[in-house]
Design a protein around this motif. Structure first.
Motif, PDB file in Angstrom:
ATOM      1  N   THR A 171      41.289  34.291  23.693  1.00  0.00           N
ATOM      2  CA  THR A 171      40.227  34.281  24.706  1.00  0.00           C
ATOM      3  C   THR A 171      38.979  34.977  24.166  1.00  0.00           C
ATOM      4  O   THR A 171      37.864  34.468  24.281  1.00  0.00           O
TER       5      THR A 171
ATOM      6  N   SER B 266      36.174  37.406  29.381  1.00  0.00           N
ATOM      7  CA  SER B 266      37.485  37.693  28.811  1.00  0.00           C
ATOM      8  C   SER B 266      38.538  37.812  29.897  1.00  0.00           C
ATOM      9  O   SER B 266      39.724  37.922  29.614  1.00  0.00           O
TER      10      SER B 266
ATOM     11  N   SER C 130      39.903  35.846  32.039  1.00  0.00           N
ATOM     12  CA  SER C 130      40.994  34.872  32.141  1.00  0.00           C
ATOM     13  C   SER C 130      42.133  35.252  31.204  1.00  0.00           C
ATOM     14  O   SER C 130      43.301  35.162  31.577  1.00  0.00           O
ATOM     15  N   GLY C 131      41.815  35.699  29.993  1.00  0.00           N
ATOM     16  CA  GLY C 131      42.845  36.124  29.050  1.00  0.00           C
ATOM     17  C   GLY C 131      43.548  37.372  29.531  1.00  0.00           C
ATOM     18  O   GLY C 131      44.768  37.499  29.422  1.00  0.00           O
TER      19      GLY C 131
END
Ligand SMILES: Nc1ncnc2c1ncn2[C@@H]1O[C@H](COP(=O)(O)OP(=O)(O)OP(=O)(O)O)[C@@H](O)[C@H]1O
Ligand SMILES: [Mg+2]
Lengths: 379, 299
Positions: free
Chosen positions: B185, B216, B218-219
């Motif tokens: 990500t 970042s 989402s990661g």
């Protein structure tokens, strides 16, 4: 390449500045300030990406940086934006030395080739970003964002997500975001390279008129000569990290400083040899008349469209002979390649008569007005 | 001309006589039959059996086992387990983020070597990794030796067979999962976005807070979900490094099966654990879900 030059003021500095007035409040849109490079250099290991550049960009000027790949254009822009720090030399914005100021304190708008819009924010929030980080009041932000989006004709897309926009629309938003905080200068790195040709031409017009009405200083990197000529007050031609010539489009074409610039802008017939007072003696021994006397090793540049044939020859023109090798029809012009004792010669003729193209193998006499030949004396 | 007709003839004559789209759909369905059957057989059937068992099995259906679970001892265990998993997740995120940031942004042989190290550590058996912590952390282990030689402590510190040991072990084992989810990500975040934010006047910290971090997220979310769910169900590491002092809900299930021999109760506990994990996933997704961050429009 035959380019019709738009007449423009040579200095380019005095673009008329129509203050853009939003619906209410004080007008938005400050004129840019000048940018000055003083022997600016950037070295990577033992390679000079930018080598001793001296350049003055006037406030409100549109300057393009043009050069082949790897010539250091992006590095120059990144030096101004502050993402690369100079190995030596100074950089002035207005009268402030910004060489050691971090990027976020420089107040310079940058438009990147890939637009670099924030994907997690919508169009409005993207444009508001520079104002929000400057802690501008809410209603002022709304007013300015509306103004900037209006300027790039994107008002109706304010609530869109970035990914829902086409490339051209994204570039407009990027432009709005770069002008909304009234930067002191605007930098663009090949902003239109990813767009198709028609859109590119439209965007060129818009960028140019926006820059004029704002009085913004723009430094614009491109590898497209036509784009540079279309847009710019002046063009800086770079090669191998060095400035080759900084001049108006017209002068770059008619009075290139050296063979590199001559070859870079359109086609040129270049003759190497020596200037001996009123005549130029080529390496093959031919004597060509010069308009003004000069001395020393030199290169004579004659543009293809300056070559005239047979009966159009006048008194004082060089009288040369050549054989037609190839003719090509290119819309309104005819391109004629000749083989001559001086080497290959390229000529173009406007198709405004019913003359047929001379067939291959035809022998033609040709010459040019010595006034139009451009002599580049070397050292 | 005749040639052309024979070609078009052979096209319409393909097996099944269907157009390209229909054929594609058939292929897709055929290919999906096997995994769907496997899912049903290996996942849904046992799950159904588990639910059936938790409802009393052959003597059911009743909710006696679920009533037993309401006892304070189980509630406390559940609470403790969630807390453990939460702290481990936060710790993994806090440690992995800067690490992944470095790996994603520094181009060098060292960073590549570190990524290889991360991947290799995922291949090693959890058991081996857990036991090695005993060797490192025990009373006369490496860490205590060093601490004593350095004069930081005079007596060996109790680092293992307690909560400390469990945290160290679990964070160590789950860290690579967080790292491996975060790294791609962060790697995918376009550097020109950061430069663009800086040029627009955002300080490095503001740029991180308003551009880099949101991108970042989402990661971070998927890494956290992964680590949290794994941590809730972790058995080996807390059992070994906890030395019996740390009890999680999974250990309770083991106890129910092996000591109490109460299969319906164990099944009920498992079902509740599963539901809680699912619930957390849903809530997490709602709060910080990817869909919301890159939400579809504003409405
Ligand atoms: N970070 C870097 N490290 C080492 N060399 C670099 C770095 N950045 C640029 N260079 C070198 O500096 C020179 C100029 O690069 P620059 O990107 O400015 O060229 P450019 O004119 O923008 O080219 P293009 O038209 O391809 O974008 C190139 O030779 C490039 O390899
Ligand atoms: Mg470049």
């Amino acid at each position: 390449m035959t380019t019709a030059f738009i007449e423009q003021s040579a200095s380019g500095a005095a673009a008329p500045r129509a203050a853009a007035r939003p619906a209410s409040g004080k007008p938005i849109g400050t004129a840019g300030v000048g940018v000055r490079f003083e022997s600016l250099a950037k070295r990577y290991n033992d390679l000079y990406a930018v080598d001793g550049v001296n350049l003055d960009v006037a406030p409100g000027e549109f300057l393009s940086i043009l050069g082949p790949s790897g010539s250091g254009k992006t590095t120059v822009l990144m030096l101004i934006a502050g993402f690369v720090s100079p190995s030596s030399g100074r950089l002035l914005l207005g009268d402030q030395d910004i060489s050691r100021i971090p990027p976020h304190k420089r107040d310079i708008g940058v438009v990147f080739q890939n637009y670099a819009l924030f994907p997690h924010l919508d169009v409005r929030r993207n444009v508001a970003f520079p104002l929000e980080v400057r802690k501008v009041a809410k209603d002022e932000i709304a007013r300015r964002v509306a103004w900037a989006l209006e300027r790039v004709h994107m008002s109706q897309y304010a609530d869109r997500r970035v990914s829902q926009l086409s490339g051209g629309q994204q570039q407009r938003v990027a432009l709005a975001r770069a002008i909304v905080f009234e930067p002191r200068a605007l930098l663009m790195d090949e902003p239109l390279a990813a767009l198709d040709r028609n859109l590119r031409v439209d965007m060129q017009h818009e960028i140019r008129s926006l820059q004029r009405s704002l009085g913004q200083t723009v430094i614009y990197v491109t590898h497209d000569q036509e784009e540079a000529l279309n847009l710019s007050d002046r063009v800086a031609v770079m090669d191998h990290g060095r400035l080759q010539q900084v001049d108006t489009p017209k002068n770059l074409y008619l009075r290139p400083a050296n063979p590199f610039v001559a070859g870079f802008f359109g086609e040129a017939n270049l003759f190497r040899g020596n200037a001996e007072a009123a005549a130029f003696v080529t390496e093959s021994g031919a004597r060509l008349p010069l308009a003004r006397s000069a001395r020393g090793k030199a290169v004579l540049c004659v543009r293809p469209e300056m070559i005239v044939f047979g009966d159009k020859q006048k008194e004082g023109f060089p009288s040369l002979e050549g054989t037609v090798v190839e003719t090509r029809f290119q819309g309104s012009i005819l391109r004629i390649s000749l083989r001559t004792p001086l080497g290959p010669i390229m000529a173009v003729r406007h198709i405004n008569t019913t003359d047929d193209a001379p067939p291959e193998g035809t022998r033609l006499t040709f010459g040019w007005d010595p006034e139009l030949g451009h002599l580049m004396v070397q050292e | 001309m005749g040639n052309a007709t024979s070609i078009s003839h052979s096209i319409t004559d393909t097996p099944g006589g269907a157009d390209w789209e229909t054929q594609r759909r058939r292929v897709t369905v055929t290919l999906l039959v096997v995994p769907i059957a496997m899912m049903a057989l290996l996942f849904l059937v046992p799950l159904g059996y588990l639910v059936w068992l938790s409802l009393g099995g052959p003597s059911g259906p009743n909710v006696n086992s679920y009533r037993q679970l309401a006892a304070p001892v189980y509630l406390n265990l559940a609470y403790y387990t969630l807390q453990l998993a939460f702290i481990v997740t936060v710790a993994c995120a806090v440690i992995a983020y800067p690490l992944a940031y470095l790996l994603a942004n520094i181009e060098s042989a060292v960073s590549r070597l570190m990524i290889v190290g991360l991947v290799i550590s995922l291949w090693l058996s959890v058991l081996a990794r857990t036991y090695s912590w005993i060797i490192i952390l025990q009373r006369n282990g490496v860490v205590n030796d060093l601490l004593q030689q350095a004069g930081i402590t005079s007596k060996p510190l109790p680092l293992v067979y307690n909560e400390t040991g469990v945290y160290i072990g679990m964070i160590h084992i789950l860290l690579p999962y967080m790292g491996m989810t975060l790294y791609p990500t962060l790697r995918a975040i376009d550097g020109s976005l950061v430069r663009s934010a800086l040029s627009l006047g955002a300080s490095p910290w503001t740029t991180f807070r308003r551009v880099y971090f949101p991108l970042s997220l989402s990661g971070l979310v998927s890494g956290s979900i992964l680590v949290f769910t794994m941590a809730i169900g972790f058995f080996v590491t807390p059992a070994i490094l906890g030395g019996g002092r740390v009890n999680t809900i999974v250990m309770a299930i083991q106890n129910q099966v092996q000591v109490l021999v109460d299969l319906p109760l164990a099944a009920a506990t498992s079902v509740v654990l599963l539901l809680v994990s699912l619930l957390i996933l849903v809530v997490y997704e709602r709060i910080a879900g990817v869909e919301r961050i890159f939400g579809k429009g504003r409405q």
